[in-house]
Design an enzyme around this catalytic site. Structure first.
Site, PDB file in Angstrom:
ATOM      1  N   ASP A 129      59.321  68.691  19.825  1.00  0.00           N
ATOM      2  CA  ASP A 129      58.843  68.818  20.660  1.00  0.00           C
ATOM      3  C   ASP A 129      60.872  68.801  22.030  1.00  0.00           C
ATOM      4  O   ASP A 129      60.338  67.420  22.411  1.00  0.00           O
ATOM      5  CB  ASP A 129      58.025  68.716  21.269  1.00  0.00           C
ATOM      6  CG  ASP A 129      57.556  70.023  22.306  1.00  0.00           C
ATOM      7  OD1 ASP A 129      57.856  71.060  22.434  1.00  0.00           O
ATOM      8  OD2 ASP A 129      56.964  68.988  23.141  1.00  0.00           O
ATOM      9  N   CYS A 147      59.117  74.747  25.252  1.00  0.00           N
ATOM     10  CA  CYS A 147      58.339  75.423  26.318  1.00  0.00           C
ATOM     11  C   CYS A 147      58.558  76.098  27.315  1.00  0.00           C
ATOM     12  O   CYS A 147      59.258  76.495  28.069  1.00  0.00           O
ATOM     13  CB  CYS A 147      57.957  74.410  27.489  1.00  0.00           C
ATOM     14  SG  CYS A 147      59.247  73.195  27.820  1.00  0.00           S
ATOM     15  N   ALA A 194      57.349  62.370  22.785  1.00  0.00           N
ATOM     16  CA  ALA A 194      56.264  61.910  22.840  1.00  0.00           C
ATOM     17  C   ALA A 194      55.634  62.337  23.872  1.00  0.00           C
ATOM     18  O   ALA A 194      54.447  62.988  24.426  1.00  0.00           O
ATOM     19  CB  ALA A 194      55.632  60.480  22.387  1.00  0.00           C
ATOM     20  N   ALA A 195      56.640  62.206  25.282  1.00  0.00           N
ATOM     21  CA  ALA A 195      56.090  62.190  26.291  1.00  0.00           C
ATOM     22  C   ALA A 195      55.427  62.986  26.713  1.00  0.00           C
ATOM     23  O   ALA A 195      56.355  64.188  26.780  1.00  0.00           O
ATOM     24  CB  ALA A 195      57.282  61.280  27.527  1.00  0.00           C
TER      25      ALA A 195
END
Length: 395
Positions: free
Chosen positions: A293, A345, A229-230
């Site tokens: 993610d 990313c 989450a971070a």
């Protein structure tokens, strides 16, 4: 303020200049070294090379600093740290300055080859080669050029507290494309000190990262796991997308970073976000949506973190194994009919399409329903990959 902070305290203008000198020099190390090696023959001791790099960056990239001032400051620094090299630094930087003025800098490698792009845009050759394979030569150059430009700052509206139109007027910002709630800041500064930020009217998040949550097609009442989450943007986006009527479990292995997520949720007034330390490899429960993610090479955010380009290739090549391990574990936390959103990313195929295809081959109860790669040059966002996979049954 402690003694260390007092010693190095700077006002806003000096701080901004120091940041530009640091990040600009870091961003352009290979190009700076290419020129410096043409003038300074032989091995340079590290302190001397760093002083030369800083002076060369000012001469080559900063028009507002007179070359003579850059040379004089470099010589002054040298006299303080390595006095014997003061003459060398003076000669090298004055020659560099004169050649720039006469447009007679040492020629770069021939255009059309990998080394030209690697030197001009200060990226490792292997990275340039992978980009060329994905985007072609001109496309690769466009990405490399974008990587060296100042990163835009995007914010997402907390529509539970305000409207996008009202926030845009308050911040002097402008909408980004057709993405609802997304604004591009035209003025930058200490965002965390602004009154609208403290009031919880928005949070900072790149449009590509925000698209992860849009892709999930959330509805009020859903249960969502944000597995890594971070710093919290996807958890916030998920809660807001559901009108704060649902359950968002923000999980991260780093408890200190998770504390920041909790503070952010409280600032935004989100009651549906629950923070819990945990390893994604040990995920439990049955969720409508799992946001994965995952740790990656980060090559899509080089313009924000220029040092990423210097990470060892061997270290990055090991990441797909970790990504597969995490996806395998998270698959079990997705309900039948639920969605697993894999994102990174980075633009590297071996961390993106190759991983999702390997996952789908090993998990026949999942199908791919959406896939996209974002690029900084064409999309104006971070480089990003999103793959939505839907679970069809229990196996």
């Amino acid at each position: 303020m402690n003694t260390l902070n007092q010693k190095y305290a700077m006002d806003g203008r000096d701080g901004a200049l120091a940041a530009r000198l640091f990040y600009g020099t870091l961003q352009n190390l290979p190009l700076l070294d290419y020129y410096l090696d043409a003038y300074a023959k032989g091995k340079l001791e590290p302190k001397v090379r760093d002083i030369l790099r800083l002076g060369a960056y000012q001469i080559l990239f900063m028009d507002r600093i007179p070359p003579s001032a850059a040379v004089n400051e470099a010589v002054r620094q040298c006299k303080k740290y390595t006095p014997r090299a003061a003459g060398l630094i003076n000669a090298v930087l004055r020659r560099l300055s004169a050649d720039k003025e006469k447009n007679t800098l040492p020629a770069l490698p021939e255009r059309g080859g990998t080394e030209y792009l690697a030197v001009k845009y200060s990226h490792p050759s292997w990275m340039v080669g992978e980009l060329i394979a994905l985007r072609g030569y001109d496309g690769a150059e466009a990405v490399l050029r974008a990587n060296n430009e100042p990163p835009p700052i995007y914010v997402q509206t907390n529509t539970l507290k305000t409207t996008t139109e009202a926030l845009a007027a308050q911040l002097g910002a402008e909408p980004f494309g057709d993405m609802p709630g997304c604004l591009l800041l035209k003025r930058q500064g200490r965002i965390e000190e602004s009154e609208p930020f403290l009031q919880g009217l928005y949070y900072v998040q790149d449009p590509a990262a925000h698209s992860v949550v849009l892709t999930a097609e959330l509805e009020p009442g859903m249960a969502v796991l944000d597995a890594c989450a971070a710093p919290g943007g996807k958890s916030f986006a998920a809660a807001i997308a559901m009108g704060d009527r649902g359950q968002v479990l923000a999980q991260d292995i780093n408890s200190k970073k998770l504390a920041l997520v909790k503070a952010g949720a409280e600032r935004l007034g989100l009651t549906s976000v629950r923070c819990q330390p945990g390893d994604a490899r040990e995920a439990e429960g049955a969720f409508d949506v799992v946001l994965a993610d995952l740790p990656c090479s980060g090559l899509g955010v080089i313009r924000k973190k220029p040092d990423i380009r210097y990470r060892p290739k061997e270290e990055l090549d090991a990441l797909p194994d970790l990504q597969m391990e995490l996806l395998d574990a998270l698959a079990g936390a997705v309900k039948p009919g639920g969605r697993l959103i894999y994102s990174t990313c980075t633009w590297r195929d071996r961390e993106n399409q190759a991983v999702s295809e390997a996952f789908l081959s090993a998990h026949k109860d999942f199908i791919k329903s959406y896939e996209r790669v974002y690029w900084p040059d064409t999309d104006g966002t971070d480089g990003f990959y999103i793959c939505r996979m839907e679970r069809t049954s229990w196996i």
